[in-house]
Design a protein around this motif. Structure first.
Motif, PDB file in Angstrom:
ATOM      1  N   ASP A  12      16.967  54.915  24.186  1.00 23.39           N
ATOM      2  CA  ASP A  12      16.838  54.701  25.631  1.00 23.39           C
ATOM      3  C   ASP A  12      17.682  55.700  26.414  1.00 23.39           C
ATOM      4  O   ASP A  12      17.234  56.255  27.417  1.00 23.39           O
ATOM      5  CB  ASP A  12      17.258  53.279  26.016  1.00 23.39           C
ATOM      6  CG  ASP A  12      16.241  52.226  25.619  1.00 23.39           C
ATOM      7  OD1 ASP A  12      15.087  52.594  25.287  1.00 23.39           O
ATOM      8  OD2 ASP A  12      16.600  51.033  25.638  1.00 23.39           O
ATOM      9  N   LEU A  13      18.903  55.928  25.957  1.00 23.81           N
ATOM     10  CA  LEU A  13      19.788  56.884  26.636  1.00 23.81           C
ATOM     11  C   LEU A  13      19.222  58.297  26.561  1.00 23.81           C
ATOM     12  O   LEU A  13      19.276  59.045  27.545  1.00 23.81           O
ATOM     13  CB  LEU A  13      21.192  56.836  26.032  1.00 23.81           C
ATOM     14  CG  LEU A  13      21.987  55.569  26.326  1.00 23.81           C
ATOM     15  CD1 LEU A  13      23.287  55.560  25.517  1.00 23.81           C
ATOM     16  CD2 LEU A  13      22.284  55.446  27.815  1.00 23.81           C
ATOM     17  N   ASP A  14      18.662  58.660  25.423  1.00 27.18           N
ATOM     18  CA  ASP A  14      18.051  59.976  25.283  1.00 27.18           C
ATOM     19  C   ASP A  14      16.857  60.121  26.227  1.00 27.18           C
ATOM     20  O   ASP A  14      16.690  61.155  26.872  1.00 27.18           O
ATOM     21  CB  ASP A  14      17.624  60.205  23.833  1.00 27.18           C
ATOM     22  CG  ASP A  14      17.085  61.607  23.610  1.00 27.18           C
ATOM     23  OD1 ASP A  14      17.834  62.580  23.859  1.00 27.18           O
ATOM     24  OD2 ASP A  14      15.911  61.729  23.199  1.00 27.18           O
ATOM     25  N   ASP A  15      16.047  59.074  26.320  1.00 22.14           N
ATOM     26  CA  ASP A  15      14.907  59.101  27.245  1.00 22.14           C
ATOM     27  C   ASP A  15      15.366  59.275  28.689  1.00 22.14           C
ATOM     28  O   ASP A  15      14.785  60.060  29.448  1.00 22.14           O
ATOM     29  CB  ASP A  15      14.078  57.814  27.126  1.00 22.14           C
ATOM     30  CG  ASP A  15      13.300  57.729  25.819  1.00 22.14           C
ATOM     31  OD1 ASP A  15      13.144  58.762  25.124  1.00 22.14           O
ATOM     32  OD2 ASP A  15      12.848  56.602  25.491  1.00 22.14           O
ATOM     33  N   LEU A  16      16.416  58.561  29.065  1.00 21.37           N
ATOM     34  CA  LEU A  16      16.948  58.680  30.428  1.00 21.37           C
ATOM     35  C   LEU A  16      17.494  60.082  30.686  1.00 21.37           C
ATOM     36  O   LEU A  16      17.301  60.645  31.775  1.00 21.37           O
ATOM     37  CB  LEU A  16      18.041  57.644  30.674  1.00 21.37           C
ATOM     38  CG  LEU A  16      17.563  56.213  30.837  1.00 21.37           C
ATOM     39  CD1 LEU A  16      18.766  55.259  30.859  1.00 21.37           C
ATOM     40  CD2 LEU A  16      16.742  56.059  32.108  1.00 21.37           C
ATOM     41  N   ALA A  17      18.159  60.660  29.717  1.00 20.44           N
ATOM     42  CA  ALA A  17      18.694  62.012  29.869  1.00 20.44           C
ATOM     43  C   ALA A  17      17.561  63.022  30.062  1.00 20.44           C
ATOM     44  O   ALA A  17      17.655  63.914  30.917  1.00 20.44           O
ATOM     45  CB  ALA A  17      19.541  62.386  28.659  1.00 20.44           C
ATOM     46  N   ARG A  18      16.503  62.869  29.296  1.00 20.21           N
ATOM     47  CA  ARG A  18      15.354  63.774  29.435  1.00 20.21           C
ATOM     48  C   ARG A  18      14.675  63.598  30.798  1.00 20.21           C
ATOM     49  O   ARG A  18      14.276  64.571  31.448  1.00 20.21           O
ATOM     50  CB  ARG A  18      14.352  63.540  28.305  1.00 20.21           C
ATOM     51  CG  ARG A  18      14.862  64.001  26.971  1.00 20.21           C
ATOM     52  CD  ARG A  18      13.899  63.576  25.850  1.00 20.21           C
ATOM     53  NE  ARG A  18      14.486  63.716  24.551  1.00 20.21           N
ATOM     54  CZ  ARG A  18      14.417  64.819  23.814  1.00 20.21           C
ATOM     55  NH1 ARG A  18      13.786  65.868  24.274  1.00 20.21           N
ATOM     56  NH2 ARG A  18      14.991  64.854  22.622  1.00 20.21           N
ATOM     57  N   GLU A  19      14.539  62.363  31.232  1.00 25.05           N
ATOM     58  CA  GLU A  19      13.944  62.076  32.540  1.00 25.05           C
ATOM     59  C   GLU A  19      14.786  62.678  33.664  1.00 25.05           C
ATOM     60  O   GLU A  19      14.266  63.258  34.615  1.00 25.05           O
ATOM     61  CB  GLU A  19      13.820  60.565  32.718  1.00 25.05           C
ATOM     62  CG  GLU A  19      13.139  60.130  33.986  1.00 25.05           C
ATOM     63  CD  GLU A  19      13.053  58.611  34.074  1.00 25.05           C
ATOM     64  OE1 GLU A  19      13.096  58.121  35.204  1.00 25.05           O
ATOM     65  OE2 GLU A  19      12.944  57.935  33.036  1.00 25.05           O
ATOM     66  N   THR A  20      16.094  62.559  33.530  1.00 24.04           N
ATOM     67  CA  THR A  20      17.007  63.116  34.530  1.00 24.04           C
ATOM     68  C   THR A  20      16.891  64.631  34.576  1.00 24.04           C
ATOM     69  O   THR A  20      16.842  65.225  35.658  1.00 24.04           O
ATOM     70  CB  THR A  20      18.459  62.693  34.221  1.00 24.04           C
ATOM     71  OG1 THR A  20      18.533  61.276  34.253  1.00 24.04           O
ATOM     72  CG2 THR A  20      19.434  63.274  35.224  1.00 24.04           C
ATOM     73  N   GLU A  21      16.818  65.272  33.425  1.00 28.22           N
ATOM     74  CA  GLU A  21      16.693  66.733  33.398  1.00 28.22           C
ATOM     75  C   GLU A  21      15.373  67.177  34.025  1.00 28.22           C
ATOM     76  O   GLU A  21      15.332  68.151  34.773  1.00 28.22           O
ATOM     77  CB  GLU A  21      16.799  67.277  31.977  1.00 28.22           C
ATOM     78  CG  GLU A  21      16.777  68.793  31.972  1.00 28.22           C
ATOM     79  CD  GLU A  21      17.058  69.404  30.615  1.00 28.22           C
ATOM     80  OE1 GLU A  21      16.777  70.598  30.470  1.00 28.22           O
ATOM     81  OE2 GLU A  21      17.548  68.709  29.710  1.00 28.22           O
ATOM     82  N   ARG A  22      14.296  66.447  33.747  1.00 25.78           N
ATOM     83  CA  ARG A  22      13.005  66.783  34.376  1.00 25.78           C
ATOM     84  C   ARG A  22      13.106  66.678  35.896  1.00 25.78           C
ATOM     85  O   ARG A  22      12.600  67.529  36.630  1.00 25.78           O
ATOM     86  CB  ARG A  22      11.895  65.876  33.847  1.00 25.78           C
ATOM     87  CG  ARG A  22      11.375  66.264  32.492  1.00 25.78           C
ATOM     88  CD  ARG A  22      10.103  65.505  32.121  1.00 25.78           C
ATOM     89  NE  ARG A  22      10.280  64.061  32.077  1.00 25.78           N
ATOM     90  CZ  ARG A  22      10.692  63.386  31.016  1.00 25.78           C
ATOM     91  NH1 ARG A  22      10.967  64.017  29.898  1.00 25.78           N
ATOM     92  NH2 ARG A  22      10.829  62.079  31.056  1.00 25.78           N
ATOM     93  N   ALA A  23      13.780  65.640  36.379  1.00 24.04           N
ATOM     94  CA  ALA A  23      13.937  65.456  37.824  1.00 24.04           C
ATOM     95  C   ALA A  23      14.784  66.580  38.412  1.00 24.04           C
ATOM     96  O   ALA A  23      14.458  67.104  39.497  1.00 24.04           O
ATOM     97  CB  ALA A  23      14.578  64.101  38.118  1.00 24.04           C
ATOM     98  N   GLU A  24      15.849  66.977  37.737  1.00 30.16           N
ATOM     99  CA  GLU A  24      16.687  68.074  38.220  1.00 30.16           C
ATOM    100  C   GLU A  24      15.885  69.371  38.289  1.00 30.16           C
ATOM    101  O   GLU A  24      16.013  70.142  39.237  1.00 30.16           O
ATOM    102  CB  GLU A  24      17.912  68.266  37.317  1.00 30.16           C
ATOM    103  CG  GLU A  24      18.942  67.175  37.446  1.00 30.16           C
ATOM    104  CD  GLU A  24      19.670  67.174  38.769  1.00 30.16           C
ATOM    105  OE1 GLU A  24      19.597  68.165  39.526  1.00 30.16           O
ATOM    106  OE2 GLU A  24      20.328  66.159  39.066  1.00 30.16           O
ATOM    107  N   ARG A  25      15.064  69.620  37.281  1.00 29.67           N
ATOM    108  CA  ARG A  25      14.239  70.838  37.285  1.00 29.67           C
ATOM    109  C   ARG A  25      13.221  70.803  38.427  1.00 29.67           C
ATOM    110  O   ARG A  25      12.931  71.832  39.049  1.00 29.67           O
ATOM    111  CB  ARG A  25      13.541  71.018  35.944  1.00 29.67           C
ATOM    112  CG  ARG A  25      14.498  71.417  34.848  1.00 29.67           C
ATOM    113  CD  ARG A  25      13.786  71.688  33.520  1.00 29.67           C
ATOM    114  NE  ARG A  25      14.725  71.981  32.479  1.00 29.67           N
ATOM    115  CZ  ARG A  25      15.336  73.155  32.294  1.00 29.67           C
ATOM    116  NH1 ARG A  25      15.081  74.148  33.110  1.00 29.67           N
ATOM    117  NH2 ARG A  25      16.191  73.329  31.303  1.00 29.67           N
TER     118      ARG A  25
END
Length: 66
Positions: A12-25
């Protein structure tokens, strides 16, 4: 906490980190696009400064300034 619960939490934490990076990009792309639209536009210095700040922060978050 069991091993399975810990693994699920880490996933779950990995998924959130990936989602956050996509949003930042996405934020970075939109800010860069808007800044390009403003190039050569008079009376837009305050918006350009704000956009440069957004770009700087987004780049720092996704590690582009390393």
């Amino acid at each position: 906490m069991s091993t399975g619960e810990i693994q699920a939490l880490l996933i779950d934490l990995d998924d959130l980190a990936r989602e956050t990076e996509r949003a930042e990009r996405k934020i970075l792309r939109k800010a860069q696009d808007r800044l390009c639209q403003l190039l050569g536009t008079p009376n837009s210095e305050s918006e350009k400064r704000l956009l440069r700040g957004v770009i700087y922060r987004a780049e720092a978050e996704i590690g582009m300034n390393r």
